[in-house]
Design a protein around this motif. Structure first.
Motif, mmCIF file in Angstrom:
data_model
loop_
_atom_site.group_PDB
_atom_site.id
_atom_site.type_symbol
_atom_site.label_atom_id
_atom_site.label_comp_id
_atom_site.label_asym_id
_atom_site.label_seq_id
_atom_site.Cartn_x
_atom_site.Cartn_y
_atom_site.Cartn_z
ATOM 1 N N PHE A 128 4.384 6.297 5.789
ATOM 2 C CA PHE A 128 3.724 6.878 4.615
ATOM 3 C C PHE A 128 4.693 6.925 3.428
ATOM 4 O O PHE A 128 4.322 6.569 2.300
ATOM 5 C CB PHE A 128 3.212 8.294 4.907
ATOM 6 N N GLN A 129 5.924 7.345 3.699
ATOM 7 C CA GLN A 129 6.918 7.414 2.622
ATOM 8 C C GLN A 129 7.233 6.027 2.079
ATOM 9 O O GLN A 129 7.321 5.833 0.862
ATOM 10 C CB GLN A 129 8.192 8.096 3.123
ATOM 11 N N SER A 130 7.399 5.066 2.967
ATOM 12 C CA SER A 130 7.688 3.696 2.542
ATOM 13 C C SER A 130 6.538 3.145 1.702
ATOM 14 O O SER A 130 6.763 2.503 0.673
ATOM 15 C CB SER A 130 7.920 2.786 3.751
ATOM 16 N N ARG A 131 5.324 3.391 2.156
ATOM 17 C CA ARG A 131 4.158 2.907 1.407
ATOM 18 C C ARG A 131 4.135 3.516 0.009
ATOM 19 O O ARG A 131 3.837 2.833 -0.971
ATOM 20 C CB ARG A 131 2.873 3.229 2.152
ATOM 21 N N GLN A 132 4.468 4.802 -0.104
ATOM 22 C CA GLN A 132 4.471 5.463 -1.411
ATOM 23 C C GLN A 132 5.529 4.852 -2.324
ATOM 24 O O GLN A 132 5.275 4.598 -3.504
ATOM 25 C CB GLN A 132 4.716 6.970 -1.248
ATOM 26 N N VAL A 133 6.715 4.569 -1.778
ATOM 27 C CA VAL A 133 7.790 3.957 -2.572
ATOM 28 C C VAL A 133 7.359 2.567 -3.049
ATOM 29 O O VAL A 133 7.555 2.200 -4.222
ATOM 30 C CB VAL A 133 9.105 3.887 -1.760
ATOM 31 N N VAL A 134 6.764 1.789 -2.156
ATOM 32 C CA VAL A 134 6.294 0.448 -2.511
ATOM 33 C C VAL A 134 5.221 0.540 -3.584
ATOM 34 O O VAL A 134 5.222 -0.222 -4.556
ATOM 35 C CB VAL A 134 5.775 -0.314 -1.269
ATOM 36 N N TYR A 135 4.308 1.496 -3.437
ATOM 37 C CA TYR A 135 3.233 1.673 -4.424
ATOM 38 C C TYR A 135 3.801 2.019 -5.797
ATOM 39 O O TYR A 135 3.379 1.454 -6.814
ATOM 40 C CB TYR A 135 2.269 2.768 -3.951
ATOM 41 N N GLU A 136 4.776 2.925 -5.820
ATOM 42 C CA GLU A 136 5.397 3.304 -7.100
ATOM 43 C C GLU A 136 6.114 2.118 -7.744
ATOM 44 O O GLU A 136 6.037 1.927 -8.960
ATOM 45 C CB GLU A 136 6.340 4.481 -6.896
ATOM 46 N N MET A 137 6.801 1.317 -6.926
ATOM 47 C CA MET A 137 7.487 0.138 -7.457
ATOM 48 C C MET A 137 6.468 -0.862 -7.999
ATOM 49 O O MET A 137 6.669 -1.463 -9.060
ATOM 50 C CB MET A 137 8.358 -0.505 -6.374
ATOM 51 N N LEU A 138 5.375 -1.062 -7.277
ATOM 52 C CA LEU A 138 4.313 -1.969 -7.719
ATOM 53 C C LEU A 138 3.733 -1.489 -9.046
ATOM 54 O O LEU A 138 3.559 -2.286 -9.975
ATOM 55 C CB LEU A 138 3.221 -2.058 -6.652
ATOM 56 N N GLN A 139 3.467 -0.212 -9.151
ATOM 57 C CA GLN A 139 2.931 0.342 -10.403
ATOM 58 C C GLN A 139 3.902 0.113 -11.556
ATOM 59 O O GLN A 139 3.498 -0.271 -12.656
ATOM 60 C CB GLN A 139 2.654 1.846 -10.251
ATOM 61 N N ALA A 140 5.183 0.348 -11.307
ATOM 62 C CA ALA A 140 6.197 0.169 -12.348
ATOM 63 C C ALA A 140 6.253 -1.293 -12.800
ATOM 64 O O ALA A 140 6.343 -1.580 -14.000
ATOM 65 C CB ALA A 140 7.560 0.622 -11.839
ATOM 66 N N LYS A 141 6.184 -2.214 -11.840
ATOM 67 C CA LYS A 141 6.232 -3.646 -12.185
ATOM 68 C C LYS A 141 4.990 -4.054 -12.980
ATOM 69 O O LYS A 141 5.087 -4.829 -13.929
ATOM 70 C CB LYS A 141 6.362 -4.493 -10.925
#
Length: 152
Positions: A128-141
């Protein structure tokens, strides 16, 4: 065969790669969550069986009971013996056990399932934490890409 994993910097991934990683993490979370639910369901069944042992006592011998033939089919019967029970020990095998042995059997199974769930829980949280980090990075990109496009 030696499989090694290499750490990847999320910032080096493209938005489509991040989306794929996010989707993969979603699938892994779904599998782990399903496994947790299965373990919890089995634990509940063992708890119900353990609780049912309390109704088997000498004062209930000869009393009417419902005997399960399947998960949803019962037939009327009478309690004939308050000293032993047949316990489903898995894969279609049954063992005759004393009430004490049956109680201990169910306790061991419940404890084992709890241990398995305790082992699985950190993996679920990490995913869950990894998915959230990936989601935040995707949003930033995506936001950075949109900002670049608006400047052109």
């Amino acid at each position: 065969m030696d499989i090694s994993f290499q750490e990847v910097q999320l910032s080096s991934l493209t938005p489509p790669q991040l989306k794929m990683l996010h989707d993969q993490l979603d699938q892994e979370i779904e599998v782990l969550t399903s496994s947790m639910q299965s373990l919890k369901g089995a634990q509940n069944q063992f708890n119900e069986s353990k609780q049912s042992l309390k109704t088997i006592c000498p004062k209930n011998v000869g009393k009417d009971i419902l005997v399960p033939l399947t998960g949803s089919l019962y037939v009327p019967g009478q309690l004939a013996d308050a000293d032993s029970v047949l316990v489903d020990i898995g894969t279609g095998y049954y063992a005759e056990k004393t009430l004490t042995d049956a109680d201990e059997f169910f306790k061991r199974k419940i404890d084992y399932l709890k241990q398995q769930m305790d082992k699985l829980q950190p993996a679920v949280q990490q995913k869950f934490q990894s998915r959230q980090v990936v989601y935040e990075m995707l949003q930033a990109k995506v936001m950075a890409h949109a900002k670049q496009q608006s400047k052109k």
